[in-house]
Write an enzyme that holds these catalytic residues in place. Structure first.
Site, PDB file in Angstrom:
ATOM      1  N   ARG A  57       2.639   7.959  -8.390  1.00 34.66           N
ATOM      2  CA  ARG A  57       1.669   7.826  -7.301  1.00 34.66           C
ATOM      3  C   ARG A  57       0.267   7.508  -7.807  1.00 34.66           C
ATOM      4  NH1 ARG A  57       2.736  12.030  -3.462  1.00 34.66           N
ATOM      5  NH2 ARG A  57       4.320  10.539  -2.879  1.00 34.66           N
ATOM      6  N   ARG A  83       4.210   4.266   1.868  1.00 28.60           N
ATOM      7  CA  ARG A  83       3.878   5.044   0.666  1.00 28.60           C
ATOM      8  C   ARG A  83       2.703   5.965   0.942  1.00 28.60           C
ATOM      9  NH1 ARG A  83       8.383   4.570  -2.115  1.00 28.60           N
ATOM     10  NH2 ARG A  83       9.067   2.431  -2.058  1.00 28.60           N
ATOM     11  N   ILE A  84       2.689   7.092   0.235  1.00 22.76           N
ATOM     12  CA  ILE A  84       1.584   8.040   0.353  1.00 22.76           C
ATOM     13  C   ILE A  84       0.599   7.748  -0.770  1.00 22.76           C
ATOM     14  CG2 ILE A  84       0.960  10.485   0.228  1.00 22.76           C
ATOM     15  CD1 ILE A  84       3.852  11.001   1.356  1.00 22.76           C
ATOM     16  N   LEU A  85      -0.657   7.598  -0.411  1.00 21.47           N
ATOM     17  CA  LEU A  85      -1.682   7.299  -1.422  1.00 21.47           C
ATOM     18  C   LEU A  85      -2.189   8.590  -2.052  1.00 21.47           C
ATOM     19  CD1 LEU A  85      -3.675   4.570   0.525  1.00 21.47           C
ATOM     20  CD2 LEU A  85      -2.152   4.192  -1.450  1.00 21.47           C
ATOM     21  N   ASN A  99      -4.799   5.198   9.681  1.00 24.49           N
ATOM     22  CA  ASN A  99      -3.350   5.051   9.824  1.00 24.49           C
ATOM     23  C   ASN A  99      -3.013   5.093  11.309  1.00 24.49           C
ATOM     24  OD1 ASN A  99      -0.603   4.916   8.963  1.00 24.49           O
ATOM     25  ND2 ASN A  99      -0.399   7.106   9.345  1.00 24.49           N
ATOM     26  N   HIS A 101       0.270   6.025  13.982  1.00 21.91           N
ATOM     27  CA  HIS A 101       1.534   6.766  13.977  1.00 21.91           C
ATOM     28  C   HIS A 101       2.090   6.807  15.405  1.00 21.91           C
ATOM     29  CE1 HIS A 101       4.353   9.664  12.230  1.00 21.91           C
ATOM     30  NE2 HIS A 101       4.249  10.310  13.380  1.00 21.91           N
ATOM     31  N   ASP A 133      -6.142  11.988   5.341  1.00 22.93           N
ATOM     32  CA  ASP A 133      -6.677  13.017   4.443  1.00 22.93           C
ATOM     33  C   ASP A 133      -5.597  13.355   3.413  1.00 22.93           C
ATOM     34  OD1 ASP A 133      -4.932  14.705   5.720  1.00 22.93           O
ATOM     35  OD2 ASP A 133      -6.478  16.014   6.577  1.00 22.93           O
ATOM     36  N   ASP A 137       0.053  12.477   7.702  1.00 26.88           N
ATOM     37  CA  ASP A 137      -0.072  12.411   9.170  1.00 26.88           C
ATOM     38  C   ASP A 137      -0.912  13.568   9.716  1.00 26.88           C
ATOM     39  OD1 ASP A 137       1.566  10.155   9.156  1.00 26.88           O
ATOM     40  OD2 ASP A 137       3.397  11.313   9.425  1.00 26.88           O
TER      41      ASP A 137
HETATM   42  C1  GRF Z   1       4.306   1.402  13.824  1.00 25.34           C
HETATM   43  O1  GRF Z   1       5.015   1.981  14.883  1.00 25.34           O
HETATM   44  C2  GRF Z   1       3.340   2.385  13.225  1.00 25.34           C
HETATM   45  O2  GRF Z   1       2.849   3.304  14.139  1.00 25.34           O
HETATM   46  C3  GRF Z   1       4.197   3.088  12.193  1.00 25.34           C
HETATM   47  O3  GRF Z   1       5.013   2.077  11.671  1.00 25.34           O
HETATM   48  C4  GRF Z   1       5.193   1.055  12.639  1.00 25.34           C
HETATM   49  C5  GRF Z   1       4.789  -0.247  11.987  1.00 25.34           C
HETATM   50  O4  GRF Z   1       5.100  -1.351  12.793  1.00 25.34           O
HETATM   51  N1  GRF Z   1       3.366   3.753  11.207  1.00 25.34           N
HETATM   52  P1  GRF Z   1       4.591  -2.787  12.407  1.00 25.34           P
HETATM   53  O5  GRF Z   1       5.012  -3.070  10.968  1.00 25.34           O
HETATM   54  O6  GRF Z   1       3.107  -2.842  12.572  1.00 25.34           O
HETATM   55  O7  GRF Z   1       5.304  -3.715  13.352  1.00 25.34           O
END
Ligand code: GRF
Length: 192
Positions: A57, A83-85, A99, A101, A133, A137
């Site tokens: 990492r 990946r987790i940074l 990010n 989610h 952070d 998530d």
């Molecule tokens: C999205 O739903 C995002 O929220 C999640 O991964 C998906 C990525 O979709 N982290 P895309 O590659 O932007 O189409």
């Protein structure tokens, strides 16, 4: 931009970039080659960079940061980046890593949020844009919007509706960050 897959959020950000939005995409960095997101970047004449995951990492994060810095990126925007940074990214881009989610965090963090949402049987889910952070998530929440779960939703149909919201919410948030309109106060993000 940091991506790993299809890049529909990247596309939404490409489509809205420019003077009015206040941001440009300096480079699209992927941890894997051959993904659709890279094709989208190339079609928009945006430089691409592939930083292969090397199971370490620390050195992976360093390579990603260097690639972003070489392109003079001022922020990192993750969209489907798998990946987790490590800590170096937080030090080099303090409160400048976003990010997105597909759940209403803190509900359903992790890699399978849409399946987890359906399995749990919740009736309302949504989209979260947040700063990164040191925990996955978890960082300060920039924006959220609810999406109702239909009785006959599959993972595909629900994720499609979540994507529609994402494609609106993310450009707004990136624009606000680029225009200096987001201030982090503890866990809260103040918009101006
Ligand atoms: C999205 O739903 C995002 O929220 C999640 O991964 C998906 C990525 O979709 N982290 P895309 O590659 O932007 O189409």
């Amino acid at each position: 931009m940091l991506v790993s897959g299809s890049g529909t959020n990247l596309q939404a950000l490409i489509d809205q970039a420019g003077d009015a939005a206040g941001y440009e995409i300096a480079v699209v960095i992927s941890d894997r080659s051959g993904v659709r997101a890279l094709t989208r970047a190339q079609a928009a004449d945006i430089p691409i960079s592939v930083v292969e995951w090397n199971a370490d990492r620390r050195s992976f994060t360093h390579a990603v940061c260097e690639s972003a810095a070489d392109a003079r990126a001022e922020a990192l925007v993750l969209a489907g980046f798998m990946r987790i940074l490590g800590p170096e990214a937080l030090l080099r881009f303090p409160h400048r890593i976003l990010n997105i989610h597909p759940s209403l965090l803190p509900a359903f963090p992790g890699n399978t949020p849409v399946a987890d949402t359906l399995d749990h049987g919740v009736r309302v889910t949504g989209v979260t844009v947040h700063f990164i952070d040191e925990r996955v998530d978890h960082g300060p929440i920039v924006s959220q919007e609810a999406v109702t779960v239909a009785h006959d939703d599959t993972e595909f149909t629900l994720h499609q509706r979540l994507h529609e919201v994402e494609h609106r919410l993310y450009p707004e948030a990136v624009s606000a960050l680029a225009q200096g309109r987001l201030t982090v106060v503890g866990r809260r993000v103040v918009w101006s």
